[in-house]
Design an enzyme around this catalytic site. Structure first.
Site, short mmCIF file in Angstrom:
data_model
loop_
_atom_site.label_atom_id
_atom_site.label_comp_id
_atom_site.label_asym_id
_atom_site.label_seq_id
_atom_site.Cartn_x
_atom_site.Cartn_y
_atom_site.Cartn_z
N ASP A 90 0.80 -1.26 0.05
CA ASP A 90 -0.08 -0.01 0.03
C ASP A 90 0.89 1.40 0.20
OD1 ASP A 90 0.91 0.43 2.86
OD2 ASP A 90 -1.02 -0.24 3.27
N LYS B 20 -3.75 3.65 -0.84
CA LYS B 20 -4.93 4.21 -0.69
C LYS B 20 -4.24 5.74 0.05
CE LYS B 20 -6.67 1.03 2.11
NZ LYS B 20 -7.42 0.36 3.12
N MET C 5 -4.50 9.47 11.59
CA MET C 5 -5.31 10.05 10.46
C MET C 5 -6.36 10.96 10.92
SD MET C 5 -6.00 6.01 9.06
CE MET C 5 -6.58 5.56 10.62
#
Length: 517
Positions: free
Chosen positions: A39, A61, A176
């Site tokens: 990723d 992502k 995040m």
């Protein structure tokens, strides 16, 4: 449910960005994988551990921009495992810390696929440590919480107990959460956390792009906005943030924020990349040359067969040493064949490579160029002596001419060829066009020539505008300048360490080289 007889999935934590933080077991899994599915936050440098015949699939992502939705990633992993492959799902940080690894593991086990979890260093711990912030400290707090700053958007209400966090936890790390920073700070203050509580926001933690800003719950939103901090980042809330100014270390490295293009051969780039990385640089490895055997091996074979007739062998490079001994061994010989021979080398790296074969060179001149070898021989009686020089086919004639003038009988034998590599042409041009490269390193004349040949002639000046060009020594610099390049840095000591030291000095003195985005 019956388990797949051969397919297996390893959910491997890649760590937070610094490729050196992956575990030994994680590297072993990559080396043995048939398929690697990786990723956005897993360093591409880790793919160097993957076998050449293995497949790599990017499913990154990035801030809501999904190459593949999570459901399709799950299906892909399952399909590859059901085909009997050994699959590594390489995930940034740790698979089970807000990495959706649990969801992937559930699906695989439900379908009878064998799964193994290889934990990784989570960004919460590593990014904070690299920013100089210990998450726990006996003088500040003994409680710690990891919290997602981006809950599942399908939830009707938050599952976070903001009151418990605000009143009962000493250090809180949000993953995040940059986009939701105003909500995070407001919720904590409204539930009783003092507005003066220190906060740090760390972007691209543990990489050369690491950027840290500090403030308080009351001020951090404006500070982050002014600094332009975006994802990926973690947020650290707590009194331990006050220790940053005392304990910060990573961001003091002299080349932090600089991106360096390394043009050496793939086999030799490792040492330079390691040195530059230790100094804080982010390295892009794009070899512009390749080392190949000479088109005709007969002259080298003849020299090896007649090795007893030589009194001296002169090695002018690491490649020459390796090529000579590789051929010697291929023909059934060993180092005892050289027992009577004196040796001379150019440069400490060449001397070190020769020592690796059990031979200590008789001559290692202080200056690492061909002319220094000639000076070292002026006081030796070499008239009529046979000297073998196994080196690059394209090497300068100055050494051979000078030795012959001293009366030596010199056999200049091609031991290898330096050929241009065009594999990375597009990658280099795109990186320069996007202004992502701050420094380009040249470790030989051939790296300069082939680098120039890769660039569109009409765009060279524009592409290299503002880029620091660094050369390992005067010969390489002369080649570059003859081709119209302006060398910013020439190492005074013609070694990798000397080159790195010269780059550091130039950056600290005048700040040459563009800053990383």
């Amino acid at each position: 449910m019956q388990t797949s007889p051969s397919g297996k999935v390893y959910l491997v934590g890649a760590g937070p960005g610094d490729p050196g933080l992956i575990t030994v077991k994680g590297v072993e899994c990559l080396q043995q994988a048939d398929v690697v599915i990786y990723d956005y936050l897993a360093s591409e440098r880790l793919l160097a551990h993957v076998a050449p015949n293995a497949r790599t699939i990017y499913v990154g992502k990035k801030g809501g921009d999904h190459t593949l939705p999570q459901q399709e990633i799950n299906t892909l992993i399952l399909r590859e495992a059901q085909a009997g492959n050994r699959v590594v799902r390489l995930k940034g940080g740790d698979p089970y810390i807000f990495g959706r690894g649990g969801e992937e593991a559930e699906l695989l086990i439900e379908n009878g696929i064998s799964v193994e979890i290889v934990p990784g260093v989570t960004s919460a711990i590593a990014a904070a440590a690299y920013a100089g912030i210990p998450l726990t400290h006996r003088d500040y707090t003994s409680t710690l919480a990891f919290v997602t700053g981006h809950e599942d958007p399908t939830k009707t209400e938050s599952s976070i107990d903001w009151g418990a966090l605000a009143r009962g936890i000493g250090t809180i790390v949000f993953f995040m959460g940059v986009k939701n920073l105003p909500n995070i700070t407001r919720n904590l203050i409204d539930r009783g956390k003092p507005a003066s509580t220190p906060v740090a926001v760390i972007r691209w933690g543990t990489t050369n792009r690491q950027q840290t800003v500090c403030g308080t719950l009351e001020t951090i939103v404006d500070i982050v906005a002014e600094a332009g901090i975006g994802a990926p980042a973690i947020i650290v809330v707590g009194e331990v943030v006050r220790l940053r100014e005392k304990l910060r270390w990573f961001e003091k490295r002299p080349l932090l924020g600089k991106t360096v293009l390394v043009t050496r051969t793939r086999e030799q780039a490792g040492v330079l990349v390691k040195r530059l990385s230790d100094l804080g640089a982010d390295c892009i490895e794009v070899p512009v040359i390749e080392i190949h055997p000479p088109e005709n091996l007969q002259p080298l074979d003849d020299a090896i067969d007649a090795i007893a007739s030589y009194e001296w062998v002169i090695f002018t490079s690491v490649n020459g040493v390796s090529a000579f001994f590789d051929r010697l061994f291929e023909r059934g010989g060993d180092v005892r064949r050289l027992g009577h021979i004196h040796t001379a080398v150019i440069g400490p790296a060449t001397a070190e490579r020769l020592r690796g074969y059990g031979i200590t060179s008789d001559i290692v001149p202080e200056s690492f160029r061909a002319e220094s070898i000639v000076d070292a021989f002026r006081d030796r009686a070499i008239s009529g002596k046979r000297i073998l020089v196994p080196r690059a086919k394209e090497a300068r004639p100055i050494l051979i001419d000078a030795l012959q003038k001293l009366g030596a009988v010199v056999d200049d034998v091609p031991a290898y060829r330096t050929l241009a590599s065009i594999e990375g042409r597009q990658r280099i041009v795109e990186a320069l066009q996007e202004r992502r490269i701050d420094i380009v390193t040249f470790t030989s004349s051939s790296t300069v020539r082939n680098f120039v040949n890769l660039l569109p002639p009409s765009e060279i000046r524009e592409l290299l505008d503002g880029v620091m060009l660094a050369s390992i020594g005067p010969i390489t610099t002369e080649t570059a300048e003859a081709l119209g390049l302006q060398i910013s840095v020439t190492a005074e000591t013609f070694t990798i360490d000397g080159l790195c030291a010269a780059i550091v000095q130039a950056v600290q003195t005048c700040g040459n080289g563009r800053s990383a985005p």
